[in-house]
Design a protein around this motif. Structure first.
Motif, PDB file in Angstrom:
ATOM      1  N   LEU A 182       0.831  -1.204   0.000  1.00 19.17           N
ATOM      2  CA  LEU A 182       0.000   0.000   0.000  1.00 19.17           C
ATOM      3  C   LEU A 182       0.867   1.256   0.000  1.00 19.17           C
ATOM      4  CD1 LEU A 182      -2.782  -1.046   2.551  1.00 19.17           C
ATOM      5  CD2 LEU A 182      -3.039  -0.752   0.084  1.00 19.17           C
ATOM      6  N   LEU A 183       1.926   1.258   0.819  1.00 20.24           N
ATOM      7  CA  LEU A 183       2.829   2.413   0.857  1.00 20.24           C
ATOM      8  C   LEU A 183       3.499   2.628  -0.497  1.00 20.24           C
ATOM      9  CD1 LEU A 183       4.528   1.957   4.345  1.00 20.24           C
ATOM     10  CD2 LEU A 183       2.882   3.721   3.672  1.00 20.24           C
ATOM     11  N   LEU A 184       3.956   1.548  -1.108  1.00 20.74           N
ATOM     12  CA  LEU A 184       4.586   1.674  -2.424  1.00 20.74           C
ATOM     13  C   LEU A 184       3.595   2.159  -3.468  1.00 20.74           C
ATOM     14  CD1 LEU A 184       6.799  -1.536  -2.430  1.00 20.74           C
ATOM     15  CD2 LEU A 184       7.616   0.830  -2.473  1.00 20.74           C
ATOM     16  N   GLY A 185       2.373   1.676  -3.383  1.00 17.25           N
ATOM     17  CA  GLY A 185       1.358   2.117  -4.333  1.00 17.25           C
ATOM     18  C   GLY A 185       1.062   3.601  -4.215  1.00 17.25           C
ATOM     19  N   MET A 186       1.049   4.104  -2.999  1.00 18.95           N
ATOM     20  CA  MET A 186       0.756   5.521  -2.813  1.00 18.95           C
ATOM     21  C   MET A 186       1.959   6.413  -3.091  1.00 18.95           C
ATOM     22  SD  MET A 186      -1.880   5.652   0.409  1.00 18.95           S
ATOM     23  CE  MET A 186      -0.863   4.776   1.556  1.00 18.95           C
ATOM     24  N   ALA A 187       3.155   5.849  -3.060  1.00 21.67           N
ATOM     25  CA  ALA A 187       4.359   6.666  -3.193  1.00 21.67           C
ATOM     26  C   ALA A 187       5.053   6.523  -4.542  1.00 21.67           C
ATOM     27  CB  ALA A 187       5.338   6.310  -2.074  1.00 21.67           C
ATOM     28  N   THR A 188       4.534   5.706  -5.436  1.00 23.49           N
ATOM     29  CA  THR A 188       5.182   5.532  -6.731  1.00 23.49           C
ATOM     30  C   THR A 188       4.205   5.853  -7.854  1.00 23.49           C
ATOM     31  OG1 THR A 188       4.567   3.191  -6.911  1.00 23.49           O
ATOM     32  CG2 THR A 188       6.681   3.691  -5.827  1.00 23.49           C
ATOM     33  N   LYS A 189       4.722   5.876  -9.046  1.00 27.54           N
ATOM     34  CA  LYS A 189       3.888   6.198 -10.209  1.00 27.54           C
ATOM     35  C   LYS A 189       2.858   5.114 -10.500  1.00 27.54           C
ATOM     36  CE  LYS A 189       6.897   4.116 -13.650  1.00 27.54           C
ATOM     37  NZ  LYS A 189       7.599   4.302 -14.888  1.00 27.54           N
ATOM     38  N   TRP A 190       3.024   3.927  -9.933  1.00 25.71           N
ATOM     39  CA  TRP A 190       2.114   2.822 -10.234  1.00 25.71           C
ATOM     40  C   TRP A 190       0.759   3.000  -9.571  1.00 25.71           C
ATOM     41  CZ3 TRP A 190       4.002   0.742 -14.246  1.00 25.71           C
ATOM     42  CH2 TRP A 190       5.367   0.584 -14.400  1.00 25.71           C
ATOM     43  N   GLY A 191       0.703   3.679  -8.436  1.00 24.11           N
ATOM     44  CA  GLY A 191      -0.573   3.898  -7.769  1.00 24.11           C
ATOM     45  C   GLY A 191      -1.140   2.623  -7.158  1.00 24.11           C
ATOM     46  N   LEU A 192      -2.270   2.757  -6.480  1.00 23.84           N
ATOM     47  CA  LEU A 192      -2.909   1.594  -5.872  1.00 23.84           C
ATOM     48  C   LEU A 192      -3.792   0.848  -6.860  1.00 23.84           C
ATOM     49  CD1 LEU A 192      -3.913   2.809  -2.316  1.00 23.84           C
ATOM     50  CD2 LEU A 192      -2.140   1.181  -2.940  1.00 23.84           C
ATOM     51  N   VAL A 193      -4.615   1.583  -7.566  1.00 21.22           N
ATOM     52  CA  VAL A 193      -5.497   0.941  -8.546  1.00 21.22           C
ATOM     53  C   VAL A 193      -5.436   1.669  -9.887  1.00 21.22           C
ATOM     54  CG1 VAL A 193      -7.078  -0.199  -6.949  1.00 21.22           C
ATOM     55  CG2 VAL A 193      -7.459   2.182  -7.550  1.00 21.22           C
ATOM     56  N   ARG A 194      -4.292   2.190 -10.209  1.00 19.82           N
ATOM     57  CA  ARG A 194      -4.113   2.860 -11.494  1.00 19.82           C
ATOM     58  C   ARG A 194      -3.798   1.856 -12.598  1.00 19.82           C
ATOM     59  NH1 ARG A 194       0.118   7.115 -10.959  1.00 19.82           N
ATOM     60  NH2 ARG A 194      -1.493   8.075  -9.716  1.00 19.82           N
ATOM     61  N   TYR A 195      -3.087   0.788 -12.240  1.00 21.00           N
ATOM     62  CA  TYR A 195      -2.725  -0.262 -13.196  1.00 21.00           C
ATOM     63  C   TYR A 195      -3.355  -1.572 -12.735  1.00 21.00           C
ATOM     64  CZ  TYR A 195       0.627   2.909 -15.280  1.00 21.00           C
ATOM     65  OH  TYR A 195       1.199   3.965 -15.928  1.00 21.00           O
ATOM     66  N   TRP A 196      -3.768  -2.368 -13.709  1.00 20.06           N
ATOM     67  CA  TRP A 196      -4.438  -3.630 -13.398  1.00 20.06           C
ATOM     68  C   TRP A 196      -3.558  -4.567 -12.591  1.00 20.06           C
ATOM     69  CZ3 TRP A 196      -9.317  -4.419 -13.212  1.00 20.06           C
ATOM     70  CH2 TRP A 196     -10.176  -3.729 -14.040  1.00 20.06           C
ATOM     71  N   TRP A 197      -2.281  -4.649 -12.933  1.00 16.77           N
ATOM     72  CA  TRP A 197      -1.419  -5.609 -12.235  1.00 16.77           C
ATOM     73  C   TRP A 197      -1.282  -5.247 -10.761  1.00 16.77           C
ATOM     74  CZ3 TRP A 197       3.265  -4.330  -9.988  1.00 16.77           C
ATOM     75  CH2 TRP A 197       3.816  -3.100 -10.342  1.00 16.77           C
TER      76      TRP A 197
END
Length: 175
Positions: free
Chosen positions: A94-109
């Motif tokens: 969750l922290l990585l998702g919020m702190a990187t360009k990938w996001g939490l639910v921005r990309y399907w993977w």
């Protein structure tokens, strides 16, 4: 000859996007913790499957002894360790998702990885009752199949999550 160029403008930030800016060293530490916790979780699953398999190939009293050892010394500590590793994996993800360009639910993977992690943790919590009954002797040792089922399912979820982390398939959730 002069060329006309239009100045590049950056799009305005979206109001619904949460993205923290964290230093690279901290982000890398979180990433290492995330990968290590997933590795520990997979290792616990492998140990659980091997221990149950050892009991399956035994007969009679040897099978009962192997299952009794599994129930007494491994089941609850392994479950607690797997729950801790899974929770750390979820929080760091969750922290990585919020702190990187990938996001939490921005990309399907990323969204699929999040769902797999939550599903595996929910399965472990659902089996918490039978695990404690097995360890306390309230449940027959022959009913130990769910230990290997849970471990094999979690291991397949985590292996799939690892593969999609490397290949990053499917693109963005919304354009």
């Amino acid at each position: 000859m002069t060329t006309l160029s239009t100045p590049r403008t950056t799009p305005p930030p979206r109001a619904n996007r949460i993205r923290w800016s964290i230093p690279a060293r901290l982000r890398k530490s979180i990433l290492v913790t995330h990968v290590a916790s997933a590795g520990i979780w997979i290792g616990i699953d492998v140990v659980s499957i091997i221990t149950v398999a050892i009991g399956w190939v035994r007969e009679g009293e040897a099978r009962t002894s192997a299952y009794r050892a599994l129930a007494d010394y491994f089941v609850v500590p392994l479950l607690v360790a797997a729950l801790i590793a899974g929770a750390i994996c979820l929080v760091t993800g969750l922290l990585l998702g919020m702190a990187t360009k990938w996001g939490l639910v921005r990309y399907w993977w990323v969204a699929v990885k999040l769902v797999l992690n939550v599903a595996a943790l929910a399965m472990m919590l659902a089996f918490l009752g039978p695990f404690t009954e097995l360890a306390s002797g309230e449940q027959p040792l022959e009913d130990i199949w769910f230990v290997s089922f849970l471990a094999a399912t979690a291991m397949s979820f985590l292996s799939f999550a690892m593969v999609i982390s490397v290949f990053k398939p499917w693109g963005r959730v919304r354009k």
